[in-house]
Design an enzyme around this catalytic site. Structure first.
Site, PDB file in Angstrom:
ATOM      1  N   LYS A  29     -22.550 -26.344  16.558  1.00  0.00           N
ATOM      2  CA  LYS A  29     -22.393 -24.885  16.573  1.00  0.00           C
ATOM      3  C   LYS A  29     -23.745 -24.219  16.772  1.00  0.00           C
ATOM      4  O   LYS A  29     -24.686 -24.465  16.020  1.00  0.00           O
ATOM      5  CB  LYS A  29     -21.798 -24.405  15.245  1.00  0.00           C
ATOM      6  CG  LYS A  29     -20.352 -24.783  15.043  1.00  0.00           C
ATOM      7  CD  LYS A  29     -19.860 -24.212  13.719  1.00  0.00           C
ATOM      8  CE  LYS A  29     -18.358 -24.419  13.546  1.00  0.00           C
ATOM      9  NZ  LYS A  29     -17.886 -23.899  12.243  1.00  0.00           N
ATOM     10  N   LYS A  35     -20.112 -35.240   6.957  1.00  0.00           N
ATOM     11  CA  LYS A  35     -19.733 -34.129   7.822  1.00  0.00           C
ATOM     12  C   LYS A  35     -19.272 -34.639   9.187  1.00  0.00           C
ATOM     13  O   LYS A  35     -18.265 -34.174   9.721  1.00  0.00           O
ATOM     14  CB  LYS A  35     -20.905 -33.167   7.990  1.00  0.00           C
ATOM     15  CG  LYS A  35     -20.527 -31.973   8.857  1.00  0.00           C
ATOM     16  CD  LYS A  35     -21.509 -30.843   8.791  1.00  0.00           C
ATOM     17  CE  LYS A  35     -20.964 -29.679   9.642  1.00  0.00           C
ATOM     18  NZ  LYS A  35     -21.898 -28.548   9.693  1.00  0.00           N
ATOM     19  N   ASN A  81     -15.437 -26.140   4.328  1.00  0.00           N
ATOM     20  CA  ASN A  81     -15.607 -24.824   3.705  1.00  0.00           C
ATOM     21  C   ASN A  81     -15.490 -24.859   2.186  1.00  0.00           C
ATOM     22  O   ASN A  81     -15.440 -23.806   1.550  1.00  0.00           O
ATOM     23  CB  ASN A  81     -14.577 -23.842   4.270  1.00  0.00           C
ATOM     24  CG  ASN A  81     -14.872 -23.525   5.714  1.00  0.00           C
ATOM     25  OD1 ASN A  81     -16.014 -23.233   6.065  1.00  0.00           O
ATOM     26  ND2 ASN A  81     -13.860 -23.602   6.553  1.00  0.00           N
ATOM     27  N   HIS A 130     -27.772 -18.774   0.700  1.00  0.00           N
ATOM     28  CA  HIS A 130     -26.474 -19.352   1.024  1.00  0.00           C
ATOM     29  C   HIS A 130     -26.053 -20.447   0.024  1.00  0.00           C
ATOM     30  O   HIS A 130     -24.953 -20.408  -0.531  1.00  0.00           O
ATOM     31  CB  HIS A 130     -26.533 -19.922   2.440  1.00  0.00           C
ATOM     32  CG  HIS A 130     -25.265 -20.574   2.883  1.00  0.00           C
ATOM     33  ND1 HIS A 130     -24.109 -19.869   3.124  1.00  0.00           N
ATOM     34  CD2 HIS A 130     -24.956 -21.878   3.136  1.00  0.00           C
ATOM     35  CE1 HIS A 130     -23.154 -20.697   3.495  1.00  0.00           C
ATOM     36  NE2 HIS A 130     -23.636 -21.923   3.513  1.00  0.00           N
ATOM     37  N   ARG A 180     -27.757 -21.706  32.873  1.00  0.00           N
ATOM     38  CA  ARG A 180     -26.452 -22.358  32.641  1.00  0.00           C
ATOM     39  C   ARG A 180     -26.547 -23.639  31.820  1.00  0.00           C
ATOM     40  O   ARG A 180     -25.682 -24.508  31.905  1.00  0.00           O
ATOM     41  CB  ARG A 180     -25.747 -22.658  33.965  1.00  0.00           C
ATOM     42  CG  ARG A 180     -25.371 -21.404  34.740  1.00  0.00           C
ATOM     43  CD  ARG A 180     -24.171 -21.649  35.631  1.00  0.00           C
ATOM     44  NE  ARG A 180     -23.900 -20.448  36.403  1.00  0.00           N
ATOM     45  CZ  ARG A 180     -24.435 -20.189  37.597  1.00  0.00           C
ATOM     46  NH1 ARG A 180     -25.254 -21.050  38.152  1.00  0.00           N
ATOM     47  NH2 ARG A 180     -24.138 -19.081  38.213  1.00  0.00           N
ATOM     48  N   HIS A 221     -19.106 -17.150   0.060  1.00  0.00           N
ATOM     49  CA  HIS A 221     -19.493 -16.143   1.054  1.00  0.00           C
ATOM     50  C   HIS A 221     -19.379 -14.731   0.494  1.00  0.00           C
ATOM     51  O   HIS A 221     -20.211 -13.871   0.787  1.00  0.00           O
ATOM     52  CB  HIS A 221     -18.619 -16.264   2.304  1.00  0.00           C
ATOM     53  CG  HIS A 221     -19.180 -17.218   3.313  1.00  0.00           C
ATOM     54  ND1 HIS A 221     -18.405 -17.858   4.251  1.00  0.00           N
ATOM     55  CD2 HIS A 221     -20.455 -17.639   3.545  1.00  0.00           C
ATOM     56  CE1 HIS A 221     -19.173 -18.647   5.000  1.00  0.00           C
ATOM     57  NE2 HIS A 221     -20.411 -18.522   4.588  1.00  0.00           N
ATOM     58  N   HIS A 246     -16.938 -22.201   0.011  1.00  0.00           N
ATOM     59  CA  HIS A 246     -17.430 -21.123   0.878  1.00  0.00           C
ATOM     60  C   HIS A 246     -16.612 -19.833   0.809  1.00  0.00           C
ATOM     61  O   HIS A 246     -17.126 -18.771   1.144  1.00  0.00           O
ATOM     62  CB  HIS A 246     -17.530 -21.611   2.331  1.00  0.00           C
ATOM     63  CG  HIS A 246     -18.733 -22.477   2.570  1.00  0.00           C
ATOM     64  ND1 HIS A 246     -18.904 -23.693   1.959  1.00  0.00           N
ATOM     65  CD2 HIS A 246     -19.851 -22.285   3.331  1.00  0.00           C
ATOM     66  CE1 HIS A 246     -20.059 -24.225   2.348  1.00  0.00           C
ATOM     67  NE2 HIS A 246     -20.660 -23.392   3.180  1.00  0.00           N
ATOM     68  N   GLU A 296      -6.970 -34.659  14.396  1.00  0.00           N
ATOM     69  CA  GLU A 296      -6.077 -34.005  13.437  1.00  0.00           C
ATOM     70  C   GLU A 296      -6.688 -32.659  13.077  1.00  0.00           C
ATOM     71  O   GLU A 296      -7.630 -32.577  12.300  1.00  0.00           O
ATOM     72  CB  GLU A 296      -6.009 -34.916  12.198  1.00  0.00           C
ATOM     73  CG  GLU A 296      -5.147 -34.450  11.091  1.00  0.00           C
ATOM     74  CD  GLU A 296      -5.417 -35.327   9.850  1.00  0.00           C
ATOM     75  OE1 GLU A 296      -4.888 -34.989   8.789  1.00  0.00           O
ATOM     76  OE2 GLU A 296      -6.176 -36.319   9.959  1.00  0.00           O
ATOM     77  N   GLU A 324     -25.273 -27.973  -0.166  1.00  0.00           N
ATOM     78  CA  GLU A 324     -24.466 -28.616   0.881  1.00  0.00           C
ATOM     79  C   GLU A 324     -24.498 -30.143   0.735  1.00  0.00           C
ATOM     80  O   GLU A 324     -23.508 -30.822   1.006  1.00  0.00           O
ATOM     81  CB  GLU A 324     -24.937 -28.198   2.280  1.00  0.00           C
ATOM     82  CG  GLU A 324     -24.852 -26.695   2.581  1.00  0.00           C
ATOM     83  CD  GLU A 324     -23.432 -26.177   2.878  1.00  0.00           C
ATOM     84  OE1 GLU A 324     -22.485 -26.979   2.937  1.00  0.00           O
ATOM     85  OE2 GLU A 324     -23.282 -24.941   3.021  1.00  0.00           O
ATOM     86  N   ARG A 340     -11.397 -30.020   9.567  1.00  0.00           N
ATOM     87  CA  ARG A 340     -12.708 -29.392   9.548  1.00  0.00           C
ATOM     88  C   ARG A 340     -12.818 -28.304   8.475  1.00  0.00           C
ATOM     89  O   ARG A 340     -13.900 -28.010   7.980  1.00  0.00           O
ATOM     90  CB  ARG A 340     -13.012 -28.807  10.933  1.00  0.00           C
ATOM     91  CG  ARG A 340     -14.461 -28.427  11.122  1.00  0.00           C
ATOM     92  CD  ARG A 340     -14.780 -28.194  12.599  1.00  0.00           C
ATOM     93  NE  ARG A 340     -16.180 -27.828  12.740  1.00  0.00           N
ATOM     94  CZ  ARG A 340     -16.931 -28.122  13.792  1.00  0.00           C
ATOM     95  NH1 ARG A 340     -16.413 -28.772  14.791  1.00  0.00           N
ATOM     96  NH2 ARG A 340     -18.182 -27.750  13.852  1.00  0.00           N
TER      97      ARG A 340
END
Lengths: 355, 355
Positions: free
Chosen positions: B136, B221, B239, B256, B115, B246, B242, B231, B178, B235
């Site tokens: 993430k 970032k 992208n 990438h 957990r 992508h 992207h 707000e 990036e 985020r």
């Protein structure tokens, strides 16, 4: 009856009522996708209800194996891939309809699907009142129960008591152990109250007023968990009856609550020895035997293997077996108990069935 | 250089320095068990370092397949069972030593082991600066990348720049996309600054002063992510490049960052059409070509299949393809872009390579 959790944030309502499902709409009206995750046994009894909900809310239905058998990594993998094949968005709500295992499994799915979607618990057993607070979700590893999981709270717990009508008595007994444990952790009045409400098997079968005791049980557990956020270790009190209980459960493969009740009686005996208490063990043995708990299974057990199992308990530390003991009703403590005391308590326990 | 995240709670330090690993001790001294989770390619180059750490801290070593290939459910299952076989307690820290994929995978292990246990990221690529903020973690489903995962923050990010010395130039290019994107999201000064620091392939290969640009990238970032907590939708700016990127990445299976750079150029062309801007597209095409980005691969592509891939992007809604466009450098907006505009931009893009 309705209560609201009292965490610092991310609180959720717990509704405990007959026909509580009528309120489901309020909690799911804004989701793009709804998935009902339903225990097979519940589906067998209640498909008219689950079909109604599925139609009403255009929900997907996912029937899962009953109980703990669903909580494997293999089934998790199969299920999450199947959910992802439906191209769900994060605006999805999973609804767990079943007992504790269904909630654990569905909660873990929700915690990990698309980095987290919402879920709602619809418990269908008495035992599941215990897992409706605490936020523990997860599945089993081959090395033990619930070793893979997360802390992840539902958006609501909707406890529709109608589901309890079809519970077999063995399930009622298993659930009642945690309800009774919560009374013991609370105070003497709670214990007297619940014992006089359910003096025997017939009374317990009726489940009269069970909603009150579920409510009290949830509240007791919630208070302990919230206190634990400030004062660590209080949460351990919830393991009352579980150290010895888990060992018996593992050894005999009996239902969780049956084993916990055996652990609760054992704990009184240990408290009498080690804390110099004079709990009336015969009273508990008689009361619980009247309810038909199979306490006498311990007659068939040897101490040594149980001791080894108690040593493996993940709540232990280097100093050996740790147990929760009642100093008085409503006043638990955590203590290290040595081999000799445990062995002596075990032999004492057996004397109640050798007369 | 060191910065601290600025979330409401659960903040952690990000250290970006040569020999940053010397500070590892401060962050792991109190754990009972340490597990190093190491990308195979990193282990091949740096086993003298990982062995030293393993010995110094009596850590377990776990070597995992390099890059995205490690992020499968099957490998997750194998790995978490293997960790659980070691009878770890919750007082365990996993240390991810590798690129973004190693961090994603290790973070998901940490999020779900018992957990939740702690983890620390030790990024070994430039690209991994991007995933060192944002929390993430996750693995891939057969239906797409990162569809199974959680938001779960590390206890520290320890960015030892020595690891970058052995990066192949292709990896440097992928990471630089990036870094450059973060400069574009920041302001015109940042862009001029970084372009003059790295005017050509030779300069970029040297990685002189890269620590400053990684620091700025992480900070940009972080600012966006923290602003997003108040707000929503800010985020999405991350992208930039992207949406088209992508699609190209999926179609051509190129790294990438190479694809993101192509997406960034495409975005300038779309902004010129749809926002009436006059970005100097030739400048970006020339600059990025000088750095050796394979922008001209788009010559071999057709628009239609790319459009279908853009439609599948999970950031879209019912109104079709959504893109981040620069209104000015440092001033992004999110816009729905129609088929005709996208198609026109695509044909314009090709003209830069047909002369």
């Amino acid at each position: 009856m309705k209560l609201e959790t009292t965490y610092k944030s991310n609180n959720y309502p717990i509704i405990i009522e007959h026909h509580a499902l009528d309120q489901l709409r309020d909690y799911i009206k804004n989701y793009k996708d709804i998935v009902l995750v339903i225990d097979q046994k519940v589906e067998n009894e209640w498909s008219h209800i689950t079909n109604f909900i599925a139609t009403e809310y255009e929900a997907h239905k996912l029937i899962i194996p009953s109980g703990e058998t669903t909580k494997t990594l293999a089934f998790y993998e199969e299920t999450i891939e199947s959910l992802l094949s439906k191209q769900l968005t994060r605006n999805t709500c999973l609804i767990a309809i079943g007992g504790g295992a269904t909630g654990d499994f569905t909660g873990f799915l929700a915690a990990t699907l698309l980095r987290g979607v919402d879920f709602i618990q619809v418990p269908t057993t008495i035992l599941a009142h215990d897992s409706s607070v605490g936020g523990k979700v997860g599945i089993n590893s081959k090395y033990g129960k619930n070793l893979i999981g997360a802390f992840y709270r539902p958006k609501a717990v909707i406890y529709d008591l109608n589901f309890l009508n079809t519970l077999p008595y063995s399930e009622i007994l298993s659930g009642y152990a945690e309800v009774y444990k919560h009374a013991l952790l609370n105070d003497i009045e709670s214990v007297n109250h619940i014992e006089s409400q359910y003096p025997d098997e017939q009374a317990l079968k009726s489940l009269n007023e069970i909603e009150y005791y579920l409510y009290k049980g949830v509240q007791t557990k919630l208070n302990i968990i919230v206190a634990d956020e400030k004062e660590s270790n209080v949460r351990k009190f919830l393991n009352l009856g579980h150290t010895f209980g888990h060992a018996v459960e593992y050894k005999l493969k009996i239902p969780h609550g049956h084993a916990v009740m055996i652990g609760i009686v054992f704990q009184f005996i240990v408290a009498n020895i080690t804390l110099n208490k004079s709990f009336d063990v015969a009273h508990y043995v008689n009361y619980l035997s009247d309810l038909d708990y199979p306490l006498d299974v311990i007659n068939a057990l040897d101490f040594e293997p149980l001791y080894q199992l108690m040593l493996n308990d993940k709540k232990n530390d280097e100093q050996g077996v740790q147990m929760v003991l009642l100093n008085d009703i409503g006043n638990p403590v955590v203590k290290h108990i040595d081999y000799t005391t445990l062995s002596q308590a075990f032999e004492t326990f057996k004397t109640y069935f050798n007369k």
